[in-house]
Design a protein around this motif. Structure first.
Motif, PDB file in Angstrom:
ATOM      1  N   UNK A 350      35.747  65.450  63.826  1.00  0.00           N
ATOM      2  CA  UNK A 350      37.002  64.845  64.274  1.00  0.00           C
ATOM      3  C   UNK A 350      37.825  64.372  63.079  1.00  0.00           C
ATOM      4  N   UNK A 351      37.149  64.171  61.964  1.00  0.00           N
ATOM      5  CA  UNK A 351      37.798  63.619  60.773  1.00  0.00           C
ATOM      6  C   UNK A 351      38.469  64.697  59.927  1.00  0.00           C
ATOM      7  N   UNK A 352      37.713  65.754  59.645  1.00  0.00           N
ATOM      8  CA  UNK A 352      38.232  66.816  58.777  1.00  0.00           C
ATOM      9  C   UNK A 352      37.253  67.979  58.761  1.00  0.00           C
ATOM     10  N   UNK A 353      37.742  69.137  58.292  1.00  0.00           N
ATOM     11  CA  UNK A 353      36.827  70.253  58.070  1.00  0.00           C
ATOM     12  C   UNK A 353      36.148  70.039  56.716  1.00  0.00           C
ATOM     13  N   UNK A 354      35.062  70.774  56.499  1.00  0.00           N
ATOM     14  CA  UNK A 354      34.384  70.713  55.204  1.00  0.00           C
ATOM     15  C   UNK A 354      35.334  71.120  54.089  1.00  0.00           C
ATOM     16  N   UNK A 355      36.142  72.106  54.371  1.00  0.00           N
ATOM     17  CA  UNK A 355      37.107  72.590  53.386  1.00  0.00           C
ATOM     18  C   UNK A 355      38.082  71.485  52.964  1.00  0.00           C
ATOM     19  N   UNK A 356      38.597  70.756  53.971  1.00  0.00           N
ATOM     20  CA  UNK A 356      39.540  69.669  53.657  1.00  0.00           C
ATOM     21  C   UNK A 356      38.880  68.605  52.780  1.00  0.00           C
ATOM     22  N   UNK A 357      37.639  68.283  53.123  1.00  0.00           N
ATOM     23  CA  UNK A 357      36.922  67.278  52.319  1.00  0.00           C
ATOM     24  C   UNK A 357      36.751  67.790  50.884  1.00  0.00           C
ATOM     25  N   UNK A 358      36.401  69.080  50.743  1.00  0.00           N
ATOM     26  CA  UNK A 358      36.211  69.639  49.397  1.00  0.00           C
ATOM     27  C   UNK A 358      37.517  69.667  48.608  1.00  0.00           C
ATOM     28  N   UNK A 359      38.627  69.929  49.294  1.00  0.00           N
ATOM     29  CA  UNK A 359      39.924  69.927  48.607  1.00  0.00           C
ATOM     30  C   UNK A 359      40.261  68.514  48.105  1.00  0.00           C
ATOM     31  N   UNK A 360      39.973  67.522  48.946  1.00  0.00           N
ATOM     32  CA  UNK A 360      40.252  66.139  48.538  1.00  0.00           C
ATOM     33  C   UNK A 360      39.298  65.690  47.426  1.00  0.00           C
ATOM     34  N   UNK A 361      38.045  66.153  47.493  1.00  0.00           N
ATOM     35  CA  UNK A 361      37.102  65.841  46.415  1.00  0.00           C
ATOM     36  C   UNK A 361      37.600  66.438  45.101  1.00  0.00           C
ATOM     37  N   UNK A 362      38.124  67.648  45.186  1.00  0.00           N
ATOM     38  CA  UNK A 362      38.642  68.320  43.990  1.00  0.00           C
ATOM     39  C   UNK A 362      39.774  67.504  43.364  1.00  0.00           C
ATOM     40  N   UNK A 363      40.666  66.986  44.219  1.00  0.00           N
ATOM     41  CA  UNK A 363      41.763  66.145  43.720  1.00  0.00           C
ATOM     42  C   UNK A 363      41.214  64.954  42.945  1.00  0.00           C
ATOM     43  N   UNK A 364      40.029  64.503  43.347  1.00  0.00           N
ATOM     44  CA  UNK A 364      39.417  63.342  42.702  1.00  0.00           C
ATOM     45  C   UNK A 364      38.463  63.730  41.575  1.00  0.00           C
ATOM     46  N   UNK A 365      38.375  65.046  41.284  1.00  0.00           N
ATOM     47  CA  UNK A 365      37.554  65.469  40.148  1.00  0.00           C
ATOM     48  C   UNK A 365      36.118  65.824  40.472  1.00  0.00           C
ATOM     49  N   UNK A 366      35.841  66.141  41.741  1.00  0.00           N
ATOM     50  CA  UNK A 366      34.481  66.556  42.118  1.00  0.00           C
ATOM     51  C   UNK A 366      34.569  67.946  42.757  1.00  0.00           C
ATOM     52  N   UNK A 367      33.798  68.890  42.236  1.00  0.00           N
ATOM     53  CA  UNK A 367      33.805  70.233  42.812  1.00  0.00           C
ATOM     54  C   UNK A 367      32.583  70.439  43.693  1.00  0.00           C
ATOM     55  N   UNK A 368      32.828  70.674  44.973  1.00  0.00           N
ATOM     56  CA  UNK A 368      31.752  70.946  45.922  1.00  0.00           C
ATOM     57  C   UNK A 368      32.229  72.075  46.823  1.00  0.00           C
ATOM     58  N   UNK A 370      32.184  73.789  50.868  1.00  0.00           N
ATOM     59  CA  UNK A 370      31.854  73.664  52.293  1.00  0.00           C
ATOM     60  C   UNK A 370      31.038  74.871  52.722  1.00  0.00           C
ATOM     61  N   UNK A 371      30.319  74.726  53.788  1.00  0.00           N
ATOM     62  CA  UNK A 371      29.639  75.850  54.409  1.00  0.00           C
ATOM     63  C   UNK A 371      29.679  75.597  55.901  1.00  0.00           C
ATOM     64  N   UNK A 372      29.966  76.643  56.670  1.00  0.00           N
ATOM     65  CA  UNK A 372      29.952  76.539  58.128  1.00  0.00           C
ATOM     66  C   UNK A 372      30.682  75.316  58.696  1.00  0.00           C
ATOM     67  N   UNK A 373      31.985  75.376  58.772  1.00  0.00           N
ATOM     68  CA  UNK A 373      32.764  74.359  59.458  1.00  0.00           C
ATOM     69  C   UNK A 373      32.819  73.026  58.754  1.00  0.00           C
ATOM     70  N   UNK A 374      32.021  72.074  59.221  1.00  0.00           N
ATOM     71  CA  UNK A 374      32.190  70.723  58.685  1.00  0.00           C
ATOM     72  C   UNK A 374      31.020  70.258  57.816  1.00  0.00           C
ATOM     73  N   UNK A 375      30.259  71.215  57.284  1.00  0.00           N
ATOM     74  CA  UNK A 375      29.170  70.846  56.367  1.00  0.00           C
ATOM     75  C   UNK A 375      29.647  71.023  54.929  1.00  0.00           C
ATOM     76  N   UNK A 376      29.350  70.037  54.089  1.00  0.00           N
ATOM     77  CA  UNK A 376      29.571  70.274  52.659  1.00  0.00           C
ATOM     78  C   UNK A 376      28.227  70.195  51.959  1.00  0.00           C
ATOM     79  N   UNK A 377      28.122  70.949  50.891  1.00  0.00           N
ATOM     80  CA  UNK A 377      26.845  70.931  50.178  1.00  0.00           C
ATOM     81  C   UNK A 377      27.050  70.409  48.776  1.00  0.00           C
TER      82      UNK A 377
END
Ligand SMILES: *Cc1c(COP(=O)(O)O)cnc(C)c1O
Length: 405
Positions: A350-368, A370-377
């Motif tokens: 409900x909050x975000x897709x894994x991709x969106x979280x990874x994009x925001x992490x990237x903005x903050x300097x962390x590269x991760x 997503x895999x399958x929808x809302x999972x990040x690894x």
């Protein structure tokens, strides 16, 4: 003179590289340890480590030195001749795995393909399976690579659709269910091929009794147990092999990714001569498999692992990482799975897709990734500093807060 920007490089890639990936919009040009730098000089903590191919960090001095030294000597002979690197490498790798024979290849998919051929030949020549009838049991949700035979037994529509006709001879059963696996075995079954932890499926850890049950069943039924440790092996989970954490020894280990130290592709099938010995000259091979550069780098990787220091570091830092991630459960995180320095984090969809979280992490300097929808690894290099790991979790916490968790 103007300097090329991120956008220029992304544009060139988009125009002339096939669109089989959807990368985050960052253009990396340098790396050291757990950190990478983009073309504009901005630094990021690498929390993917090239899907565990960079377990020892970018530019590990011992690995780079081994590669440079070998570059100046000889890089490729083909297996038509012997080279002075292969023998010592396979001896060291076999010892690390507690086995006696290694089949050197290049990519992970090639190691898997090689094991399939070995298992089939073993089935016909040793077990006595009728010609052309061999079956191999795999698990639903598997990821073993991208070749036509391997995608034939995938259940991921993206990996499979429009790439048929498919290779027959595989049966897929639910992952983590030993009874289903046993029920699928018959007199044609030559092997069970599974990942000790399913990586691409979202870092799925099977129940603790699963791998021991697989070992018991395969031994009882005279079926080979092939463990695809291409992503889970070589330190990632706090052990040399994830099978070790589960207290089992498979018949064949499949290794790749980190075996090449992030420098060159190096993969291997590792087992005993009663199985790998079925291959006869001319039946299988690779122009690049076992080349002196790959062997020199692979040997240096084995030397790093032989001390146990990286496994211990992954175990200790991993416990810390998982403890910190668990504090986010209920605050934007649904569940956390994994072992060692490897975590699959399910974000509240409900909050975000894994991709969106990874994009925001990237903005903050962390590269991760997503895999399958809302999972990040998260799978940072094992050389990552504890403070940097804490900082990365702080960034994830920041992203979740920003998203309204
Ligand atoms: C990455 C991976 C492979 C395939 O390796 P490639 O080098 O990309 O061909 C196979 N099995 C597992 C478990 C993997 O993670």
């Amino acid at each position: 003179m103007t300097t090329a920007t991120d956008t220029d490089f992304i544009g060139l890639e988009h125009e002339h590289a096939a669109h089989n990936y959807h990368p985050l919009p960052v253009v990396v040009s340098h790396g050291e340890g757990a950190w990478v730098t983009d073309v504009s000089g901005r630094r990021y903590l690498d929390c993917l480590a090239a899907y565990s191919a960079v377990n020892f960090g970018h530019g590990h001095p011992a690995l780079v030195a081994a590669a440079k030294e070998q570059l100046d000597r000889i890089t490729l002979t083909s297996r038509a001749f012997h080279n002075d690197q292969l023998g010592p490498f396979v001896t060291a790798l076999a010892a690390l795995a507690g086995k006696d024979m290694v089949l050197p290849m290049n990519t992970g998919a090639e190691a898997v393909e090689s094991a399939i051929k070995v298992a089939r030949a073993w089935g016909y020549r040793v077990k006595g399976v009728p010609a052309e009838r061999a079956t191999i049991i795999v698990a639903d949700g598997n990821f073993h690579g991208r070749t036509t035979t391997i995608i034939s037994f995938s259940n991921d529509p993206d990996a499979r659709a429009d790439f048929g006709p498919y290779t027959p001879g595989f049966r897929s059963v639910p992952y983590g269910d030993p009874a289903a696996l046993e029920a699928a075995i018959d007199e044609t079954t030559v092997a069970v091929l599974i990942e000790p932890i399913q990586g691409e499926a979202g870092i799925l850890v099977p129940p603790a009794d699963y791998l021991p049950a697989v070992r018991r069943i395969t031994s009882e039924r005279n079926v080979l147990f092939i463990a695809d440790e291409i992503q889970s092996g070589l330190g990632r989970t706090g052990a040399t092999f994830q099978c070790e954490n589960a207290g089992v020894v498979p018949d064949l280990y499949l290794l790749g990714k980190a075996l090449g130290g992030g420098i060159v592709p190096v993969s291997a099938v590792v087992g005993n001569a009663d199985v790998l010995g079925v291959l006869r000259p001319g039946e299988h091979g690779s122009t690049f498999g076992g080349n002196p550069l790959a062997a020199a780098v692979g040997h240096a990787v084995v030397d790093l692992l032989a001390t146990g220091e990286y496994q211990q570091r992954a175990r200790e830092l991993g416990e810390h990482l998982h403890a910190r991630l668990r504090t986010l459960i209920g605050r934007g995180v649904v569940t956390v799975r994994g072992a060692g320095l490897w975590a699959g984090i399910d974000i509240d969809p409900a909050l975000a897709t894994g991709r969106e979280v990874c994009e925001r992490l990237m903005e903050r300097g962390v590269l991760a990734k997503d895999t399958h929808g809302s999972t990040i690894r998260l799978a940072p290099p094992i050389v990552v500093e504890r403070d940097d790991l804490d900082w990365a979790v702080d960034q994830l916490e920041g992203v979740l807060t920003e998203l309204g968790a």
